[in-house]
Structures are given as structure tokens and as C-alpha cells.
Design an enzyme around this catalytic site. Structure first.
Site, PDB file in Angstrom:
ATOM      1  CB  SER B  58       0.309  -4.608  -0.732  1.00 51.35           C
ATOM      2  OG  SER B  58       0.374  -4.982   0.609  1.00 51.35           O
ATOM      3  CE  LYS B 106      -0.476  -1.396   2.702  1.00 44.35           C
ATOM      4  NZ  LYS B 106      -0.822  -2.747   2.312  1.00 44.35           N
TER       5      LYS B 106
END
Lengths: 182, 220
Positions: B58, B106
Site C-alpha cells: 500500500s 500510511k
């Protein structure tokens, strides 16, 4: 026996004081040992259990505005929390501030957003999402809780208040005050 | 006194036998004396810094890019987040997912007061970040479960900041630095193209965020 121990301790202290060279040689090692001890204490307080003072009007009448100390368990399984448990968590409004509230809804429960009708109409209901908790203060008039910021993720939970230890007169294990109504 | 001695007798026996064992086996003695220093080590990994490897795609191409045959090993800085509570836009952070409390990596896109233009799974077109919250996204918009799915996250969920790539050696270096066109790279070379792509991505990210009025400088 206790007196014997004390005299031995005292004589060892006197010996070290009389030989400053030994003291200076051992100082870095002793300092490291002391730091190690402090780290152990900190880890225990962070992950096993600690005593913490609770402030603020939001939990009256369970906890007074100030001056009460509670035993807080940190070694808990957040998935085994029950309705009515007192938990501490990092405030969603300010990550550096721990707050204490009561668990009202577990994942999947339907809760009334605000029975008093100040933040939302008292007929509005929501389902608590997966891995979230609905928390509420006991003093609804002076409490910022899930009515303001919604359900909190379980990752924020830091510990669970187990018992009040100070003042000694009111020392108790907190009972669950939840009843089911038919 | 007699009773006390009786209680102490097995204990003394145990102590003596363990002392004999330690004298015979220096390895065990060494291991046990090393164990005494465990709290110091645990404290460092808990409150100061930690080293972990990253799984998943990701955060491509910042972490675990396709042309790398290794999983990235990164230094997780816990001190700035846990003790100082400092959060910046552009930081790559590890946080507990609000969906299942697992650790995810993230990038912080926006902080409190900012207005973000969201991406498809999110119901609203624009979001103002509430106080104490942040908007986090993966660098690879297609393969990530981020704020576009679960909304702004409370900053209390953030556990550590990723500050340095340790492995592989070819990409060793600090993370979360401002993106610039590399002056040493020749125009048209692979390095140059890569930095251009990074710049483009960064521009696209910041174009979707309107900063809060009181913190108009992008470096805050």
C-alpha cells in the site's frame, strides 16, 4: 533479624563512604543499574498496572472532581471489555490527554446517541461499528464523550479502572452497574 | 523462631543448589545476568525506537517498490510520537487500524482544520478534519485501505513514525523528507524520471488539501 540486616546495610554504606575511589569506580555501573530499575518500573506502570489520580467533573458520582486515586489495570484484553466497565483511553480530541469514561455499547449494539437531546435529537439511534466502543461519562451535563465524537476505536483504549484506593474510607472495587430491563 | 527456620530451610537449600549449578555452568550464569538488563532494552523498543520490516504494497513506491526483491526494513521512531506528540503533514506513520486494531503504515495527508478532497469510496466529496484527527492515505491509491474508507482517524491511534530505511542498502536513507528534483541526476536518466514521478505524486497529494487558515505554511 531486622536489626542485623540494618547494621549490615549501615556498615556497607560506611565502608563505601570511607573509600571514595571505589565509589567513583562503581558510579557509572550503579547509575546504569538504577536506570534499569526505573525502566522496569515504567514498563510495569505502562503495561501491567498503575495507580492514577482522576480529575474532572465528568465521572461524578462514581469519581469525585479531584483527589481520588484509582488502581488502573493496563494488562487487559480490549475484546473482553463488558458494558459498564470504566476504561481510560487517549482522547480523540487531544492525543496527549488520557480520559476515563464508562463503556456503554459494544460492537453491534444499538445505542441512543443522546438521551438528553442536547447534541442530537433524543430519538436518534446508531449501531456501534466493528472494533469500536460507545463511551459515556456518568455526569452527562459535564462530559465530552461519544455523544460529541462518536464511537471510539478500540486501539485508543489504554486501561481499565479496577478499584478506588484513595481515600481509604471509600476504597472499593468498582461494581458493574449494568442491569437488564425486560 | 523455630518455625521461621523451618520455613527458611528449603529456601536455603534451593539457593545453595542453584549457586552450585551456576558455578558449574558459566553459560547459564552469563544468560541470567544478561536477563537483568532486559527492562532497559524493552524500554528502548517501547518508547524510543524500534526496527521492523514492512509487509504489503500500500505504500508503493516509497516502501516495498516492485523492483525490490527484499521487504523493506525500517527504523520506527516512537519517541516523537509517543512522548513529544508531534505530527506533521507528509510523515509516514504506523497506526492501529480503526477497523481491526492491526498495525498499518500510511502517510499523514492532512491535520486538524484542513479540508481534504476525498477519493471514491468515501461518501462526501470534501471533509474538514475535526480537532485531534488526521487524514491518512497510502501512497498507492489503488491497493490501500485508508481514510478514504474509514474516515479521519484520532491521532491517539498513531504509534510511531517511520524515519529511516535501513534495508535494502540501495535505498538506505531518511524517510518523509520534502520531495525535490535531484540536482545530481541527468535529465532523462532513470533517477531523474523517478524523482519527477515522486514530485508529480506529491503535487497531486497537496493539491487535494486546503490547509487550515492558522497554519498556512506547508512545512508546519
Amino acid at each position: 533479624m531486622a536489626i542485623g540486616l540494618l547494621t549490615r546495610l549501615w556498615s556497607s554504606i560506611r565502608n563505601t563512604a570511607q573509600n571514595p575511589k571505589v565509589l567513583i569506580q562503581q558510579l557509572p555501573y550503579r547509575g546504569l543499574q538504577f536506570a534499569n530499575f526505573l525502566c522496569a518500573l515504567h514498563l510495569f506502570a505502562d503495561h501491567v498496572a498503575t495507580i492514577s489520580s482522576v480529575q474532572g467533573p465528568s465521572m461524578i458520582p462514581t469519581m469525585a472532581n479531584e483527589g481520588e486515586i484509582a488502581l488502573e489495570l493496563k494488562w487487559i484484553n480490549v475484546h473482553k471489555l463488558a458494558r459498564g466497565d470504566l476504561i481510560t483511553y487517549a482522547s480523540p480530541l487531544d492525543p496527549s490527554r488520557p480520559v476515563c469514561k464508562r463503556v456503554l455499547g459494544l460492537p453491534g449494539d444499538v445505542v441512543c446517541v443522546d438521551p438528553t437531546g442536547t447534541y442530537a435529537p433524543s430519538t436518534e439511534h446508531v449501531v456501534v461499528p466493528k472494533n469500536h466502543l460507545w463511551v459515556s461519562g456518568d455526569n452527562l451535563a459535564y462530559s465530552r464523550d461519544s455523544r460529541v465524537y462518536g464511537p471510539i476505536p478500540m486501539g485508543l483504549v489504554r486501561g481499565k479502572l479496577y478499584a478506588r484506593v484513595w481515600p481509604l474510607r471509600d476504597a472499593t472495587v468498582f461494581p458493574s452497574n449494568f442491569d437488564f430491563i425486560d | 523462631m523455630q518455625a521461621l527456620r523451618l520455613v527458611r530451610l528449603p529456601w536455603t537449600k534451593l539457593r545453595h543448589s542453584s549457586r552450585d549449578l551456576l558455578a558449574k555452568r558459566p553459560t547459564i550464569h552469563w544468560l541470567l545476568s544478561a536477563l537483568v538488563w532486559l527492562p532497559l532494552g524493552l524500554f528502548v523498543t517501547d518508547c524510543i525506537a524500534n526496527v521492523k520490516s514492512i509487509r504489503g504494497r500500500s505504500m508503493q513506491p516509497t516502501l516495498n517498490p516492485d523492483d525490490s526483491q527484499w521487504r523493506d526494513v525500517v527504523l520506527f521512531n516512537r519517541f516523537t510520537v509517543r512522548i513529544l506528540h508531534k505530527y506533521n503533514r507528509g510523515d509516514i506513520v504506523a497506526l492501529k487500524s480503526p477497523v481491526d486494531s492491526k498495525l498499518i503504515v500510511k502517510r499523514i495527508i492532512a491535520l486538524e482544520g484542513d479540508v481534504v478532497r476525498t477519493l471514491p469510496p468515501y461518501p462526501d466529496a470534501e471533509v474538514r478534519i475535526p480537532p485531534g484527527h488526521a487524514w491518512v492515505e497510502g501512497d498507492e491509491p489503488f491497493r490501500t485501505e485508508d481514510s478514504n474508507r474509514f474516515g479521519p482517524i484520532p491521532l491517539g491511534l498513531v504509534e510511531s513514525k517511520l524515519s529511516y530505511i535501513i534495508w535494502p542498502l540501495s535505498r538506505m536513507g531518511p524517510l518523509g523528507q520534502p520531495v525535490i528534483v535531484r540536482p545530481d541526476a541527468r535529465r532523462g536518466s532513470p533517477d531523474w524520471r523517478k524523482s519527477q514521478a515522486d514530485l508529480e505524486r506529491e503535487k497531486w497529494r497537496s493539491s487535494r488539501v486546503t490547509l487550515a487558515p492558522e497554519s498556512s505554511s506547508p512545512s508546519s
